[in-house]
Write a protein that holds these residues in place. Structure first.
Motif, PDB file in Angstrom:
ATOM      1  N   LEU A 101       0.840  -1.189   0.000  1.00  0.00           N
ATOM      2  CA  LEU A 101       0.000   0.000   0.000  1.00  0.00           C
ATOM      3  C   LEU A 101       0.883   1.249   0.000  1.00  0.00           C
ATOM      4  CD1 LEU A 101      -2.916   1.046   0.196  1.00  0.00           C
ATOM      5  CD2 LEU A 101      -2.640   1.109   2.665  1.00  0.00           C
ATOM      6  N   ASN A 102       2.010   1.132   0.672  1.00  0.00           N
ATOM      7  CA  ASN A 102       2.948   2.240   0.740  1.00  0.00           C
ATOM      8  C   ASN A 102       3.477   2.575  -0.654  1.00  0.00           C
ATOM      9  OD1 ASN A 102       4.323   4.124   2.218  1.00  0.00           O
ATOM     10  ND2 ASN A 102       6.061   2.780   2.643  1.00  0.00           N
ATOM     11  N   PRO A 156       9.089  -7.812  -3.576  1.00  0.00           N
ATOM     12  CA  PRO A 156       8.747  -6.680  -4.438  1.00  0.00           C
ATOM     13  C   PRO A 156       7.490  -7.003  -5.240  1.00  0.00           C
ATOM     14  CG  PRO A 156      10.851  -7.658  -5.090  1.00  0.00           C
ATOM     15  CD  PRO A 156      10.406  -8.363  -3.859  1.00  0.00           C
ATOM     16  N   SER A 157       6.786  -5.979  -5.617  1.00  0.00           N
ATOM     17  CA  SER A 157       5.560  -6.222  -6.364  1.00  0.00           C
ATOM     18  C   SER A 157       5.336  -5.103  -7.375  1.00  0.00           C
ATOM     19  CB  SER A 157       4.370  -6.295  -5.413  1.00  0.00           C
ATOM     20  OG  SER A 157       3.178  -6.330  -6.161  1.00  0.00           O
ATOM     21  N   PHE A 158       4.848  -5.513  -8.503  1.00  0.00           N
ATOM     22  CA  PHE A 158       4.571  -4.570  -9.577  1.00  0.00           C
ATOM     23  C   PHE A 158       3.146  -4.040  -9.472  1.00  0.00           C
ATOM     24  CE2 PHE A 158       2.838  -4.388 -14.010  1.00  0.00           C
ATOM     25  CZ  PHE A 158       3.343  -3.138 -14.301  1.00  0.00           C
ATOM     26  N   TRP A 159       2.272  -4.752  -8.753  1.00  0.00           N
ATOM     27  CA  TRP A 159       0.845  -4.431  -8.789  1.00  0.00           C
ATOM     28  C   TRP A 159       0.501  -3.075  -8.176  1.00  0.00           C
ATOM     29  CZ3 TRP A 159      -0.534  -7.004 -12.567  1.00  0.00           C
ATOM     30  CH2 TRP A 159      -0.080  -8.312 -12.764  1.00  0.00           C
ATOM     31  N   PRO A 160       1.169  -2.677  -7.104  1.00  0.00           N
ATOM     32  CA  PRO A 160       0.827  -1.345  -6.590  1.00  0.00           C
ATOM     33  C   PRO A 160       1.011  -0.252  -7.637  1.00  0.00           C
ATOM     34  CG  PRO A 160       2.102  -2.532  -4.972  1.00  0.00           C
ATOM     35  CD  PRO A 160       2.096  -3.387  -6.209  1.00  0.00           C
ATOM     36  N   ALA A 161       2.122  -0.288  -8.360  1.00  0.00           N
ATOM     37  CA  ALA A 161       2.363   0.751  -9.368  1.00  0.00           C
ATOM     38  C   ALA A 161       1.296   0.676 -10.455  1.00  0.00           C
ATOM     39  CB  ALA A 161       3.757   0.594  -9.959  1.00  0.00           C
ATOM     40  N   LEU A 216      -4.403   9.812   1.523  1.00  0.00           N
ATOM     41  CA  LEU A 216      -5.260   9.010   2.400  1.00  0.00           C
ATOM     42  C   LEU A 216      -4.705   7.604   2.569  1.00  0.00           C
ATOM     43  CD1 LEU A 216      -8.812  10.161   1.377  1.00  0.00           C
ATOM     44  CD2 LEU A 216      -7.782  10.256   3.634  1.00  0.00           C
ATOM     45  N   ALA A 217      -4.263   7.017   1.468  1.00  0.00           N
ATOM     46  CA  ALA A 217      -3.735   5.660   1.564  1.00  0.00           C
ATOM     47  C   ALA A 217      -2.528   5.647   2.489  1.00  0.00           C
ATOM     48  CB  ALA A 217      -3.362   5.149   0.175  1.00  0.00           C
ATOM     49  N   ALA A 218      -1.652   6.630   2.319  1.00  0.00           N
ATOM     50  CA  ALA A 218      -0.460   6.678   3.158  1.00  0.00           C
ATOM     51  C   ALA A 218      -0.845   6.905   4.612  1.00  0.00           C
ATOM     52  CB  ALA A 218       0.473   7.778   2.680  1.00  0.00           C
ATOM     53  N   ALA A 219      -1.857   7.724   4.830  1.00  0.00           N
ATOM     54  CA  ALA A 219      -2.223   8.043   6.206  1.00  0.00           C
ATOM     55  C   ALA A 219      -2.744   6.812   6.944  1.00  0.00           C
ATOM     56  CB  ALA A 219      -3.269   9.157   6.224  1.00  0.00           C
TER      57      ALA A 219
END
Ligand code: HEA
Ligand code: HEA
Ligand code: CUA
Ligand code: CU
Lengths: 216, 390, 612, 122
Positions: free
Chosen positions: C116-117, C564-569, C177-180
């Protein structure tokens, strides 16, 4: 050194249910945090609705009749009966999902699937009710552009409807998991989180219903 | 005095402290600053200034004490890396309570005069001696209406010295803010309601003010002039405006009873803003003895200008009759005698006027007056014509 | 016991942990430190852009009746300057510190939701690039950073300018919001054993409160922007007066967000100096509990003062009074903070290193900004001040003198930990003095310019106003600021070229991050430390009777870190595409939104079912 | 002593074992919710449509507060029992109730501010 091993464990499974400083699951805490934030989202929409209550320059109006300058007669636009049914459905769906969760936590698959299915159905009925209501309003001459009531009504209930839709999609995903036996009791949290969101969507409606439909 | 300042400026201008000194010295009295809020010339501004100075002195006290303590601590407790570890203190409840209470007391000292003044700012004067002016913001110029007299003008607001003035303000398009730096403060104007401001001018003179709410491309050039004059001169001024109506003053009457209604049409859909109650009907009676409108032009240049004014379409946006509120452009009934044109931007000289009407876009890019591509001689004729409207 | 636990950190010898490199590794990274660096680099780039915009503004204002910029260009530049500095520079610079240091300071291996970060970052950068892309279309936003209705309506702003602004801010809001949510949960849940709430470093506390503010404030501006979007795209009349709408509603919604927003900008800064001052005074923070509560109180009060931005709208005497008094009240907890900082250095042994310079500069400058804030809080006085350069002076004193000074202090303080390289002290001090002088030269005269009659947001002024010399001082000041920032850039480049030899604990730090190597290894702590006090490292050093040995890099074998993940990007691209699709409705019909939504769903499902 | 502290992860755990109520309670709450909703609609009907006489006349002036009260009760019941706030950690309640209070205050403030603004006539 049991405690050190234990401590290392804390960092190891960051996204899974593990011992956290509060002892609470992070995902559950996250959904509650998100719900808290959503309170302000709906507060702003409800605030807007209330501020513009009774300030439309032209009809149709929610509770009053209106004769347009051209002489066309408009009935009060809200359909309390229809919406009461929708409201009841949404309330029951909250009951159903909590029963489904109970089933999930106790490993009673039948209970889980039945009540989760019922919840999803109720949600869908609610959305159907809203779609019907919206189209009906448009036919009766109220669109989002017509007046301030139209604008704030469609925006408020529309965003609520969007939340219901997202909730339904989410619950369907969980339902499919459950069907494929991927929701054992130790993973009931996956449903609990979706259920919390669902209840929140329900309580928002608990506020919207009297504010929009029942207050003249 | 002024000279000494500039000398100071040249030598030490870079140092903030000197900037402070020079500015404070200069600011209080220096007429060089045409919108100086520190040099109040009206009772409202004086009241505001008083509250402001109260806050300044308390803030200055807090500033000196706290920054002083900070600086003292830095120099007093400067250490070296090999010094022994200083005493580890975690807090001190008594001290902490004291420095919570003292600021609270200071704030109370600020709050009391503040609240008193807040209520005064909303006490709009009423009565027969009050000059009411309706201020209407337009992108990017100000319109002024005198409902009692039934006249309208633009770009220059005349007020009688020593008498209370009540401004009732709204806007034709977007939000603006009407700012009277030396007489009052600011009030934003809204399309759907009236806002108020009031003051009493203490001196005569020609002052400047400008729009203070960002309102689009030419917000920076949305100025106006405020002319404070003796009540007698003011009377003359109003009479002069009334006289710009064509003879047979039916129109005058009409306006004077219609003007208070401020038919502020919102341009989008034509819905009207709530109308105000009619005011000042009695004043219309005093308008009878107006002198005749400008005589038929004898100068051929003026005659040509008059023709051009219609031919070039000026008449579509501008009126030369101060008793008729106009549409898109400012009323030009007394444009010949205004001190500035183009919303306080240009001194009203013949060259400036010609420059403006030949191609307003070049002077004030984005302005709502089109480039009318006048030839120099056409411009000259129009200027001559406009000059006859005083 | 504690000694052993933390001691173990430094004695496990092993082969260095291989860190992935390359562009792809940055796109897919879920390591909070790398995401922090991404935030920092992007935000600093935006800061330079925003600063460059400011320079152009200052050049234009350097002479009366200047024609260096056209009025429209000027309006676009000041709008983008404000928007950029607030949303794309200061907020993400704070986010850099949240990302990099919250986990280190609380003794965690990562944030609660690493993917999420990453998602937050990618949404943020897409939003920032989208906003700035408006320049390519000569349609940068041009209605000011608070875009008051009804100037923003289609009627008065028919171009794309406002669309860019409105959509861009909504994208950025999602990122915030996501970061918070993420950091809120991280602070509550991932603290090392023994790290009770009242033992958390002050930076963590202030950051935590900032997350709460973000969570509560951003939904409100989201709604305000949605209503604007509906007005512009779907023909509603929320802010259109001719149909009964009220432009003042925008102002209320905006400032209900906007005032908490300014505390979002300053609280992390408060946190940073609360870390720096004790370390360089060699004395614990004075009045820890009071600091925590005053921070929370400021945030809480921050929701009850918004209308102080609207005194000139004529809200009526009662509303004016209420908001005036609530605003003044905030000076009390803020004063408590200032006094506690002074109490911290009082009786200390002050080590005047660069971070300390900036922290002290912060206190001195912020006080001035705060005091002018109190002057605005008096509505009658504010009727003269509002919308003049007096306000511009106030908010640059709190934003630049406050946030930027503190963030710079944090940068010097934590640079060795982040990059393993020391910044040069001498250049650092030159940077400080240039910045202090340039800053005051730029913004101090603005107080006078404002009081002497200079309104803000004017693209030019006439010489008659007598304001030329003040404006010229300000412009010269801005050039000095340019030199200051250039000195900082030079310092960074010099460190970059230099050796990677920073010690683990260059400043005799008090908090956990100084116990691990500089820069930290991907898993941060080979073993999670156990905390017994507010200044765990000082305690440890005191027990040892001297500095700790340099910690060794360890293999970290057996420590499971998220993949590592590509999906967040990809999901972030979906979010951005969906919102941009709204803007392209007239061109593409609903297809843009549908495509974006599909991408979003695709990303989310892959993300959800990917093993962590 | 130290080992003791180290054994407890972080601060004191706030979560009790899930002692959530069972289906019987849920159903009871469901019935109450249903009744409350029916009451709401009844208040609306009687308070507005039969406001000329009898109970309707009594009800009419207080319809809005009564509706708000009923709605608040429903809200609280769902939050406490279905969302388990009553039995779960108090942290969850805090994270939910604090924003809720701010939200309510903001709504009230907005309504009051606009009402006040419209009451000013110049
Ligand atoms: C970091 C951001 C930040 C911070 C921290 C603050 C802090 C404060 N601000 Fe500011 N403000 C802005 C950013 C910020 N502001 C911005 C960006 C705008 C303009 C927006 C725009 O229009 O574009 C603005 C505008 C603004 C206005 C509107 C002005 C106008 O447009 O007319 C007002 C009015 O009340 C105000 C007040 C205050 C007050 C009272 C504080 C207080 O919190 C300050 C408290 C601090 C102190 C008081 C100093 C320390 C205390 C002591 C040393 C104790 C002793 C002191 C006393 C007893 C007084 N601010
Ligand atoms: C944190 C926020 C922040 C910061 C740091 C700044 C920094 C600066 N600001 Fe600020 N400003 C705002 C926030 C901020 N501003 C806001 C919110 C507004 C209101 C906008 C509105 O009204 O809507 C505003 C408005 C504003 C105005 C008023 C415009 C107007 O009303 O007409 C002015 C005018 O002088 C100004 C000047 C400056 C200057 C000179 C700096 C300097 O400090 C900048 C220093 C930085 C540099 C000089 C950069 C140097 C760059 C390099 C070294 C890079 C070279 C590199 C490359 C080529 C890649 N700003
Ligand atoms: Cu009109 Cu600014
Ligand atoms: Cu504020």
């Amino acid at each position: 050194m049991a405690d050190t091993a234990h401590a290392a464990h804390v960092g190891a499974h960051l996204e899974t249910h593990s011992e956290t400083s509060t002892g609470l699951d992070s995902r559950k805490l996250a959904i509650w945090t998100f719900i808290g934030s959503e309170c302000l989202f709906f507060a702003s929409l409800i605030g807007t609705y209330l501020v513009y209550r009774g300030r439309s320059l032209v009809g149709p109006f929610p509770h009053e009749e209106w004769v347009s300058p051209a002489g066309v007669h408009f009935e009060p636009i809200l359909e309390i009966k229809l919406v009461t049914v929708g409201t009841a459905l949404l309330l029951f769906s909250s009951l159903f999902v909590v029963l489904a969760l109970n089933g999930a936590q106790r490993g009673r698959r039948g209970q889980l699937l039945t009540w989760l299915g019922m919840t999803i159905l109720c949600g869908m009925f609610f959305i159907g009710m809203q779609v019907y209501e919206f189209t009906h309003f448009v036919h009766k001459g109220l669109t989002i552009k017509t007046n301030l009531f139209g604008a704030s009504f469609f925006t408020l209930t529309g965003f609520h409807g969007t939340h219901v839709t997202i909730g339904v999609i989410w619950l369907i995903t969980v339902f499919i998991l459950a069907l494929r036996r991927k929701l054992p009791p130790e993973k009931a949290l996956n449903l609990e989180i979706a259920a919390l969101y669902w209840h929140f969507v329900d309580v928002v409606w608990v506020v919207i219903f009297p504010v929009v439909y029942l207050m003249k | 005095m002024h000279q000494r300042n500039s000398a100071l400026r040249r030598h030490l201008g870079w140092a903030p402290l000197c900037a402070l000194l020079t500015a404070t010295l200069a600011a209080c009295t220096d007429p060089a600053y045409t919108q100086n809020t520190l040099n109040p010339r009206g009772d409202f501004a004086r009241m505001v200034d008083h509250v402001f100075l109260t806050t300044v002195w308390w803030a200055a006290l807090a500033f000196v004490l706290v920054e002083g303590a900070l600086l003292y601590a830095v120099f007093r407790f400067k250490g070296r890396p090999d010094d022994p570890e200083p005493k580890q203190i975690h807090g001190n409840t008594t001290v902490e309570i004291i420095w919570t209470i003292i600021p609270a007391l200071i704030l109370a000292m600020i709050a009391v005069p503040t609240v008193r003044a807040i209520f005064k700012t909303y006490e709009v004067p009423v009565g027969p001696d009050v000059t009411e002016i309706e201020v209407i913001g337009h992108q990017w110029w100000w319109e002024f209406r005198y409902p009692k007299a039934g006249v309208v003008t633009a770009g220059e607001m005349h007020v009688p010295m020593g008498q209370p003035v009540a401004l009732r303000m709204t806007t034709q398009d977007v939000l603006h803010s009407f700012w009277v730096p030396q007489f009052a403060g600011k009030r934003d104007v809204f399309p759907n309601r009236n806002n108020v401001l009031w003051f009493r001018a203490e001196v005569t003179g020609n002052f400047s003010g400008q729009c203070a709410e960002f309102c689009g491309i030419e917000h920076g050039r949305m100025g106006y002039r405020l002319v404070s004059e003796s009540p007698a001169d003011f009377d003359k001024y109003i009479k002069g405006l009334q006289a710009t109506a064509p003879p047979g003053s039916a129109t005058m009457r009409m306006v004077s009873s219609a003007a208070p209604a401020t038919p502020v049409q919102v341009s989008t859909s034509g819905a009207t803003v709530p109308q105000q109650k009619a005011r000042g009907d009695t004043a219309a009676a005093s308008v009878q003895a107006a002198p005749a409108a400008p005589a038929a032009p004898s100068d051929p240049l003026v005659a040509q200008g008059e023709k051009l004014f219609t031919m070039k379409g000026c008449i579509g946006c501008h009126s030369l009759d101060a008793t008729k509120p106009t549409g898109i452009g400012p009323n030009l009934a007394n444009v010949g005698s205004r001190t500035y044109i183009a919303a306080g931007m240009l001194p009203n000289t013949d060259e400036n006027l010609a420059r403006w009407i030949s191609n307003a876009q070049a002077v004030k890019p984005g302005v709502l007056m089109p480039n009318l591509m006048l030839k120099p001689d056409e411009a000259k004729a129009l200027v001559a014509y406009l000059r006859t409207h005083k | 016991m504690a000694t052993t636990v933390t001691g173990d950190l430094r004695t496990q010898a092993a082969h260095a942990h291989a860190e992935p490199t390359g562009l792809w590794s940055w796109i897919t990274t879920v390591d909070h430190k790398r995401i922090g660096i991404l935030y920092g680099a992007s935000a600093f780039m935006f800061f330079l852009i925003g600063g460059l915009e400011a320079l152009l503004l200052r050049i234009q204002l350097g002479r009366p009746d200047n024609t260096f910029l056209s009025p429209d260009a000027y309006n676009q530049l000041f709008t983008m300057h404000g928007t950029t500095m607030i949303f794309l520079a200061v907020m993400p610079l704070s986010a850099m510190f949240f990302n990099f240091f919250i986990p280190l300071l609380i003794g965690a291996r990562d944030v609660a939701f690493p993917r999420l970060n990453a998602f937050s970052y990618w949404v943020f950068i897409l939003g920032g690039l989208f906003l700035n892309a408006s320049f390519l279309f000569h349609a940068a936003p041009n209605a000011g950073w608070f875009g008051y209705a009804n100037l923003t309506s289609t009627q008065y702003s028919p171009g794309l300018n406002i669309d860019f602004w409105m959509i861009g801010l909504q994208i950025l809001g999602i990122a915030s919001l996501a970061a918070a949510v993420n950091f809120f949960v991280t602070v509550l849940n991932l603290r090392a054993p023994g790290m009770k709430l009242m033992r958390m470093p002050m930076f963590v506390w202030m950051s935590f409160i900032t997350q709460a503010l973000l969570l509560l404030a951003f939904p409100v501006i989201t709604v305000a922007l949605i209503l604007l979007m509906f007005d512009r795209f779907f023909g509603t009349h929320f802010y259109v007066p001719s149909a009964g709408g009220d432009p003042i509603l925008w102002q209320h919604l905006f400032w209900i967000f906007g005032h908490p927003e300014v505390y979002i900008l300053i609280l992390p800064a408060f946190g940073i100096v609360s870390e720096v001052l004790p370390v360089f005074s060699r004395k614990p923070l004075f009045g820890y509990a009071a600091m925590v509560f005053s921070g929370a109180f400021i945030a809480f009060l921050g929701f009850g003062v918004w209308s102080h931005h609207m005194f000139s709208t004529g809200m009526g005497p009662i509303a004016d009074t209420v908001f005036s008094l609530s605003t003044m009240l905030i000076a009390i907890p803020t004063g408590v903070k200032i006094f506690n900082w002074i109490g911290t250095i009082w009786g200390g042994s002050i080590q005047l290193k660069t971070p300390m310079y900036f922290a002290l500069g912060f206190i001195a400058m912020f006080i001035m900004g705060g005091l002018s804030g109190v002057m605005h809080a008096s509505p009658p006085a504010d009727l003269q001040q509002t919308d003049t350069y007096f306000i511009v002076a106030h908010f640059h004193y709190v934003l630049f003198g406050g946030s930027i000074f503190a963030l710079t202090s944090g940068a010097y303080y934590w640079w060795p930990k982040m990059f393993g390289r020391m910044l040069d002290e001498k250049i650092g001090k030159i940077h400080f003095w240039l910045m202090l002088i340039g800053f005051n030269l730029t913004f101090f005269p603005m107080h006078f310019a404002g009081l002497l009659g200079m309104p803000r947001r004017v693209y030019t002024y006439s010489a008659e106003t007598g304001l030329t010399w003040l404006n010229q001082l300000e412009t010269v000041g801005a050039l000095v600021l340019f030199l200051a920032i250039a000195a900082f850039l030079y310092n960074i480049l010099k460190a970059w070229a230099g050796p990677r030899n920073a010690p683990a604990d260059p400043w005799n730090g008090a908090t956990l991050e100084w116990a691990i190597p500089s820069p930290p290894q991907p898993f941060n702590f080979a073993e999670i430390p156990v905390v017994h006090s507010r200044d765990p490292l000082w305690e440890l050093k005191r027990e040892r009777g001297g500095p700790l040995p340099e910690p060794a890099r360890v293999s970290g074998a057996g420590i499971h870190m998220p993949n590592p993940s590509f999906w967040p990007a990809l999901t972030a691209c979906g979010v951005a595409a969906m919102l941009i699709g709204v803007m392209l409705l007239p061109k593409l019909g609903p297809w843009g939104i549908i495509a974006g939504g599909a991408l979003l769903l695709f990303g989310v499902f892959n993300w959800a079912f990917e093993p962590a | 002593m130290d080992a003791q502290v180290a054994a407890t992860p972080g601060t004191t755990p706030l979560d009790h074992d899930h002692d959530h109520p069972g289906p019987a309670v849920y159903v009871k709450i469901g019935i109450i919710l249903f009744i409350l909703t029916a009451l709401e609609v009844a208040v609306y009907e009687v308070g507005y449509n039969h406001a000329d006489a009898g109970f309707g006349a009594v009800l009419h002036p207080v319809v809005v507060p009564v509706l708000l009260l009923l709605s608040a009760c429903k809200f609280a019941l769902v939050a406490m029992f279905y969302m388990h706030l009553k039995s779960d950690s108090r942290l969850f309640s805090g994270v939910f109730v604090f924003p809720l209070v701010i939200a309510a205050v903001i709504i009230c403030a907005l309504v009051a501010l606009f009402f006040y603004l419209h009451s000013l006539h110049y």
